[in-house]
Design a protein around this motif. Structure first.
Motif, PDB file in Angstrom:
ATOM      1  N   LYS B 156       0.995  -1.473  -0.093  1.00  0.00           N
ATOM      2  CA  LYS B 156       0.549  -0.428  -0.322  1.00  0.00           C
ATOM      3  C   LYS B 156       0.811   1.271   0.251  1.00  0.00           C
ATOM      4  CE  LYS B 156      -3.661  -2.403   2.386  1.00  0.00           C
ATOM      5  NZ  LYS B 156      -2.729  -3.128   3.388  1.00  0.00           N
ATOM      6  N   THR B 157       2.278   1.554   0.573  1.00  0.00           N
ATOM      7  CA  THR B 157       2.900   2.340   0.725  1.00  0.00           C
ATOM      8  C   THR B 157       4.193   1.920  -0.038  1.00  0.00           C
ATOM      9  OG1 THR B 157       1.826   3.003   2.707  1.00  0.00           O
ATOM     10  CG2 THR B 157       4.705   4.324   1.705  1.00  0.00           C
ATOM     11  N   LEU B 158       4.985   2.495  -1.378  1.00  0.00           N
ATOM     12  CA  LEU B 158       6.368   2.347  -1.500  1.00  0.00           C
ATOM     13  C   LEU B 158       7.397   3.287  -0.827  1.00  0.00           C
ATOM     14  CD1 LEU B 158       7.165   0.065  -3.642  1.00  0.00           C
ATOM     15  CD2 LEU B 158       6.643   1.928  -5.188  1.00  0.00           C
ATOM     16  N   LEU B 159       8.515   2.792  -0.694  1.00  0.00           N
ATOM     17  CA  LEU B 159       9.840   3.980  -0.498  1.00  0.00           C
ATOM     18  C   LEU B 159      10.347   3.946  -1.900  1.00  0.00           C
ATOM     19  CD1 LEU B 159       9.984   3.335   2.925  1.00  0.00           C
ATOM     20  CD2 LEU B 159       8.842   4.635   2.770  1.00  0.00           C
ATOM     21  N   LEU B 160      10.985   4.092  -2.708  1.00  0.00           N
ATOM     22  CA  LEU B 160      11.495   4.766  -3.311  1.00  0.00           C
ATOM     23  C   LEU B 160      13.042   4.970  -3.237  1.00  0.00           C
ATOM     24  CD1 LEU B 160       8.762   5.351  -5.981  1.00  0.00           C
ATOM     25  CD2 LEU B 160      10.348   3.454  -6.869  1.00  0.00           C
ATOM     26  N   ASP B 161      13.999   5.145  -3.106  1.00  0.00           N
ATOM     27  CA  ASP B 161      15.430   5.339  -2.773  1.00  0.00           C
ATOM     28  C   ASP B 161      16.254   5.786  -4.172  1.00  0.00           C
ATOM     29  OD1 ASP B 161      17.051   6.206  -1.623  1.00  0.00           O
ATOM     30  OD2 ASP B 161      18.156   4.979  -0.466  1.00  0.00           O
ATOM     31  N   GLU B 162      16.426   6.443  -4.916  1.00  0.00           N
ATOM     32  CA  GLU B 162      17.176   7.031  -5.961  1.00  0.00           C
ATOM     33  C   GLU B 162      16.695   5.861  -6.547  1.00  0.00           C
ATOM     34  OE1 GLU B 162      19.612   9.936  -5.406  1.00  0.00           O
ATOM     35  OE2 GLU B 162      19.620   9.893  -3.880  1.00  0.00           O
ATOM     36  N   PRO B 163      15.320   5.733  -8.233  1.00  0.00           N
ATOM     37  CA  PRO B 163      15.406   5.065  -8.327  1.00  0.00           C
ATOM     38  C   PRO B 163      16.240   5.909 -10.061  1.00  0.00           C
ATOM     39  CG  PRO B 163      13.060   6.213  -7.579  1.00  0.00           C
ATOM     40  CD  PRO B 163      14.660   6.910  -6.782  1.00  0.00           C
ATOM     41  N   ARG B 184      -1.395   6.197  -9.609  1.00  0.00           N
ATOM     42  CA  ARG B 184      -3.067   6.464 -10.516  1.00  0.00           C
ATOM     43  C   ARG B 184      -3.311   4.935  -9.709  1.00  0.00           C
ATOM     44  NH1 ARG B 184      -0.787   9.162 -14.190  1.00  0.00           N
ATOM     45  NH2 ARG B 184      -0.151   6.763 -15.685  1.00  0.00           N
ATOM     46  N   THR B 185      -2.732   4.210  -9.087  1.00  0.00           N
ATOM     47  CA  THR B 185      -3.648   3.214  -8.536  1.00  0.00           C
ATOM     48  C   THR B 185      -4.075   3.124  -7.454  1.00  0.00           C
ATOM     49  OG1 THR B 185      -1.457   1.960  -8.010  1.00  0.00           O
ATOM     50  CG2 THR B 185      -2.427   1.173 -10.605  1.00  0.00           C
ATOM     51  N   GLY B 186      -3.333   4.304  -6.636  1.00  0.00           N
ATOM     52  CA  GLY B 186      -3.605   4.768  -5.389  1.00  0.00           C
ATOM     53  C   GLY B 186      -2.449   4.413  -4.117  1.00  0.00           C
ATOM     54  N   ILE B 187      -1.529   4.179  -4.831  1.00  0.00           N
ATOM     55  CA  ILE B 187      -0.423   3.369  -3.992  1.00  0.00           C
ATOM     56  C   ILE B 187       0.071   4.879  -3.106  1.00  0.00           C
ATOM     57  CG2 ILE B 187       1.809   2.420  -3.296  1.00  0.00           C
ATOM     58  CD1 ILE B 187       1.146   0.648  -5.134  1.00  0.00           C
ATOM     59  N   THR B 188       0.648   4.887  -1.872  1.00  0.00           N
ATOM     60  CA  THR B 188       1.101   5.491  -1.437  1.00  0.00           C
ATOM     61  C   THR B 188       2.971   5.453  -1.761  1.00  0.00           C
ATOM     62  OG1 THR B 188      -0.340   5.141   0.464  1.00  0.00           O
ATOM     63  CG2 THR B 188       1.291   7.107   0.658  1.00  0.00           C
ATOM     64  N   ILE B 189       3.159   6.889  -2.079  1.00  0.00           N
ATOM     65  CA  ILE B 189       4.700   6.503  -2.213  1.00  0.00           C
ATOM     66  C   ILE B 189       5.542   7.705  -1.772  1.00  0.00           C
ATOM     67  CG2 ILE B 189       6.114   7.312  -4.472  1.00  0.00           C
ATOM     68  CD1 ILE B 189       4.501   5.988  -6.204  1.00  0.00           C
ATOM     69  N   LEU B 190       6.650   7.186  -1.272  1.00  0.00           N
ATOM     70  CA  LEU B 190       7.740   8.204  -0.757  1.00  0.00           C
ATOM     71  C   LEU B 190       8.752   8.619  -1.703  1.00  0.00           C
ATOM     72  CD1 LEU B 190       9.057  10.861   1.220  1.00  0.00           C
ATOM     73  CD2 LEU B 190      10.277   8.620   2.341  1.00  0.00           C
ATOM     74  N   LEU B 191       9.470   9.118  -2.546  1.00  0.00           N
ATOM     75  CA  LEU B 191      10.172   9.098  -3.537  1.00  0.00           C
ATOM     76  C   LEU B 191      11.255   9.787  -3.415  1.00  0.00           C
ATOM     77  CD1 LEU B 191      11.187   8.928  -6.780  1.00  0.00           C
ATOM     78  CD2 LEU B 191      10.045  10.864  -7.161  1.00  0.00           C
ATOM     79  N   VAL B 192      12.830   9.204  -2.504  1.00  0.00           N
ATOM     80  CA  VAL B 192      13.507   9.949  -2.820  1.00  0.00           C
ATOM     81  C   VAL B 192      14.542  10.147  -3.958  1.00  0.00           C
ATOM     82  CG1 VAL B 192      16.392   9.351  -1.714  1.00  0.00           C
ATOM     83  CG2 VAL B 192      14.041   9.187  -0.173  1.00  0.00           C
ATOM     84  N   GLU B 193      14.688  11.667  -4.427  1.00  0.00           N
ATOM     85  CA  GLU B 193      15.864  11.985  -5.327  1.00  0.00           C
ATOM     86  C   GLU B 193      16.594  12.513  -5.612  1.00  0.00           C
ATOM     87  OE1 GLU B 193      15.057   9.580  -8.398  1.00  0.00           O
ATOM     88  OE2 GLU B 193      16.037  11.379  -8.217  1.00  0.00           O
ATOM     89  N   GLN B 194      17.415  12.469  -6.592  1.00  0.00           N
ATOM     90  CA  GLN B 194      18.407  13.732  -6.368  1.00  0.00           C
ATOM     91  C   GLN B 194      18.010  14.144  -7.837  1.00  0.00           C
ATOM     92  OE1 GLN B 194      21.832  14.012  -5.787  1.00  0.00           O
ATOM     93  NE2 GLN B 194      22.666  11.907  -4.469  1.00  0.00           N
ATOM     94  N   ASN B 195      17.076  14.112  -8.897  1.00  0.00           N
ATOM     95  CA  ASN B 195      16.770  13.914  -9.717  1.00  0.00           C
ATOM     96  C   ASN B 195      15.246  15.101  -9.561  1.00  0.00           C
ATOM     97  OD1 ASN B 195      15.714  15.344 -12.016  1.00  0.00           O
ATOM     98  ND2 ASN B 195      15.971  13.319 -13.198  1.00  0.00           N
ATOM     99  N   ALA B 196      15.825  16.791  -8.795  1.00  0.00           N
ATOM    100  CA  ALA B 196      14.457  17.518  -8.302  1.00  0.00           C
ATOM    101  C   ALA B 196      13.684  17.689  -9.285  1.00  0.00           C
ATOM    102  CB  ALA B 196      15.394  18.702  -7.608  1.00  0.00           C
ATOM    103  N   ALA B 197      13.256  18.135 -10.433  1.00  0.00           N
ATOM    104  CA  ALA B 197      12.724  18.562 -11.364  1.00  0.00           C
ATOM    105  C   ALA B 197      11.798  17.100 -11.695  1.00  0.00           C
ATOM    106  CB  ALA B 197      13.291  18.980 -12.325  1.00  0.00           C
ATOM    107  N   ALA B 198      12.251  16.044 -11.828  1.00  0.00           N
ATOM    108  CA  ALA B 198      11.026  15.559 -12.631  1.00  0.00           C
ATOM    109  C   ALA B 198      10.726  14.961 -10.806  1.00  0.00           C
ATOM    110  CB  ALA B 198      12.151  14.521 -12.997  1.00  0.00           C
ATOM    111  N   ALA B 199      11.224  14.838 -10.153  1.00  0.00           N
ATOM    112  CA  ALA B 199      10.723  14.558  -8.612  1.00  0.00           C
ATOM    113  C   ALA B 199       9.262  15.380  -8.287  1.00  0.00           C
ATOM    114  CB  ALA B 199      11.529  13.927  -7.960  1.00  0.00           C
ATOM    115  N   LEU B 200       9.685  16.943  -8.971  1.00  0.00           N
ATOM    116  CA  LEU B 200       8.684  17.719  -8.285  1.00  0.00           C
ATOM    117  C   LEU B 200       7.626  17.106  -9.150  1.00  0.00           C
ATOM    118  CD1 LEU B 200      10.869  20.401  -7.107  1.00  0.00           C
ATOM    119  CD2 LEU B 200       9.771  18.787  -5.222  1.00  0.00           C
TER     120      LEU B 200
END
Lengths: 291, 237
Positions: B156-163, B184-200
């Protein structure tokens, strides 16, 4: 004719080494630990089988084998829990871990000496003296048990590693324990499983060895040859452990005939040194996938 | 409610504190991104959330339950899956086995290999390589595999570290499209990123972690417009 018998007996004793070598490899893969007590586990299995036989002499050999495997498996479970895992958890240095396994081996050997005595014991069952003739060659019946057991073991381990969650978890933990935890795998459970399987295989080697030779408190030395076999086949490789065992068994039997049986024991190590000189990673380092 | 909330978290290694006082809210079903320079403590936070690293103080709540002291096994069973930094594919397991092992914690309800179909549909490349060893895949394929593996746990929750780390630009785009699709499928996501533009772009909210503390947070659009973010993380002057 003599040569054929020599080769067959070399392959059979090679299966015994292979079974003990499998134990070395399983534990090494699961925990990164070389368990030098593996040969003494084999000795323990041999004695437990002996005790089972003295309690119930009429029991079929297969039952003796299973009883010794289960009892020794439980024993392996306990020593992993009380001795190895706490030491690994405290990040003990590799050298202390090796000493720990050697120490446990010595304790086992001396405990066996106290309990079963210093004299070798023989399984007093018909199997010990049972010779069958195959194609005119007289062969001990137990040879077929040994080769059959080895075949079953290879099939069972293959199914375990490729078809079960437990086997998949064992492989995952051996590759990356931390990420395995993220998948919900308990690496401690994997090392228990590895230890139990290794101990059961060691026990089987001891019980299958007994009708051919004897059981004695100091037979842990067989474990050292099995260690050479595991190294030859690349420590950690299941396939390599089996092939390494066969190589050592064949080399010492045939080499013993050519050079002299008194040199038999050194041949295993001569082969190991020769293999390591040519291929320091062992013969099957690439074959980790075979599991 | 499966929102993830972190309050005053402090954690580190030995006597060194990497996270000092981090508070973060990830509302259910949203993508929240965490930005920050190398060494800011982003990966440490992921390790804390996935249960690999114990908290020194503070608390973590998942849908109201305190999960601060849980181990990784309990955390993944509660529906929190991790795509670790560097992907951490099992090199000597096949692609199929790598996916399957993602379902380990729910192995008793695992319905067999057809459960892998959704991952193969999402990442057709993986289907082509199903019987190859994980270690032989390219970086982009490994990233897809790492995401697929995490999804196999039905999180239900996904932690993504610098994908997006170490990937070619075209693959980075694919990864972010995948994240948007997952969201869009409703998963809660924490996205850790250096690529700030795409992440935002994919996130609804963002946090900026600076030397173990949250220095900025807000709606993603506001952060994109924030001069401090533009200067330090978006490469705009």
């Amino acid at each position: 004719m003599n040569a054929v018998i020599q080769i067959l007996s070399g392959l059979t004793i090679g299966c015994i080494y292979g079974l003990v070598a499998l134990g070395f490899s399983m534990i090494f893969r699961a925990m990164g630990l070389v368990n030098f007590a593996q040969g003494d586990i084999m000795m323990l299995g041999g004695f437990l089988g002996y005790t089972a036989l003295s309690i119930a002499p009429e029991l079929p050999f297969v039952f003796i084998l299973v009883i010794a495997m289960i009892a020794t498996g439980l024993f392996g479970f306990v020593i992993e829990r009380v001795a190895y895992r706490p030491a690994l958890k405290r990040n003990a240095d590799q050298i202390y871990l090796v000493l720990l396994t050697l120490g446990i081996g010595i304790v086992l050997a001396n405990a066996a000496r106290l309990f079963w005595g210093a004299n070798p014991v023989v399984y007093k069952i018909p199997l010990t003296f049972d010779i069958v003739h195959v194609g005119g060659y007289p062969l001990p019946r137990v040879y077929f048990y040994i080769v059959g057991f080895m075949t079953l073991t290879i099939i069972a381990l293959n199914l375990l590693f490729t078809k079960t969650w437990t086997g998949l978890a064992l492989r995952a933990v051996s590759q990356d324990p931390t990420t395995s935890r993220l998948m919900g795998i308990d690496p401690g459970r994997s090392s228990s499983v590895a230890f139990v399987i290794a101990s059961m295989l060691g026990a089987a080697a001891g019980v299958l060895y007994a009708p051919l030779f004897y059981v004695s408190f100091d037979m842990g030395a067989v474990g050292l040859k099995a260690f050479a076999a595991a190294i030859i086949g690349s420590l950690g490789s299941v396939f390599g452990a089996v092939v390494g065992g066969l190589i050592v068994g064949l080399a010492e039997t045939i080499g013993g005939q050519i050079i002299g049986t008194e040199f038999q024991d050194s041949i295993a190590f001569a082969v190991m040194i020769a293999v390591l000189l040519l291929r320091p990673q062992g013969l099957f380092a690439q074959n980790r996938r075979v599991a | 409610m499966t929102s993830l909330s972190i309050q005053n978290a402090a954690a580190g290694y030995g006597h060194t504190l990497v996270l000092r006082d981090v508070s973060l809210e990830i509302p259910e079903g949203e993508v929240v991104c965490l930005l920050g320079a190398n060494g800011a403590g982003k990966t440490t936070l992921i390790r804390v959330l996935s249960g690999l690293l114990p908290l020194k103080s503070g608390s973590i709540k998942l849908g109201g339950d305190d999960i601060s002291r849980l181990d990784p096994i309990s955390i993944v069973s509660r529906g929190v899956a991790t795509v670790p930094e560097g992907r951490r594919i099992f090199p000597d397991l096949t692609v199929r086995e790598n996916l399957q092992i993602g379902a380990y914690h729910r192995r008793r309800s695992y319905a067999g290999t057809n459960e892998l179909d959704f991952a193969f549909e999402m990442f057709p490349r993986l289907k082509e390589r199903a019987d190859q060893m994980g270690g032989t895949l390219s970086g982009g394929e490994q990233q897809m595999l790492a995401i697929g593996r995490a999804l196999m746990s039905k999180p239900k929750t996904l932690l993504l570290d610098e994908p997006s780390m170490g990937l070619a630009p075209i693959l980075i785009q694919t990864v972010f499209e995948t994240i948007a699709q997952l969201s869009r499928t409703g998963i809660t996501i924490l996205l850790v990123e250096q690529n700030a533009a795409a992440a935002l772009d994919v996130a609804s909210h963002g946090y900026v972690l600076d030397r173990g503390e949250i220095s900025l947070h807000g709606r993603a659009d506001d952060l994109k417009a924030d001069p401090r973010v533009q200067e330090s993380y978006l490469g705009l002057a």
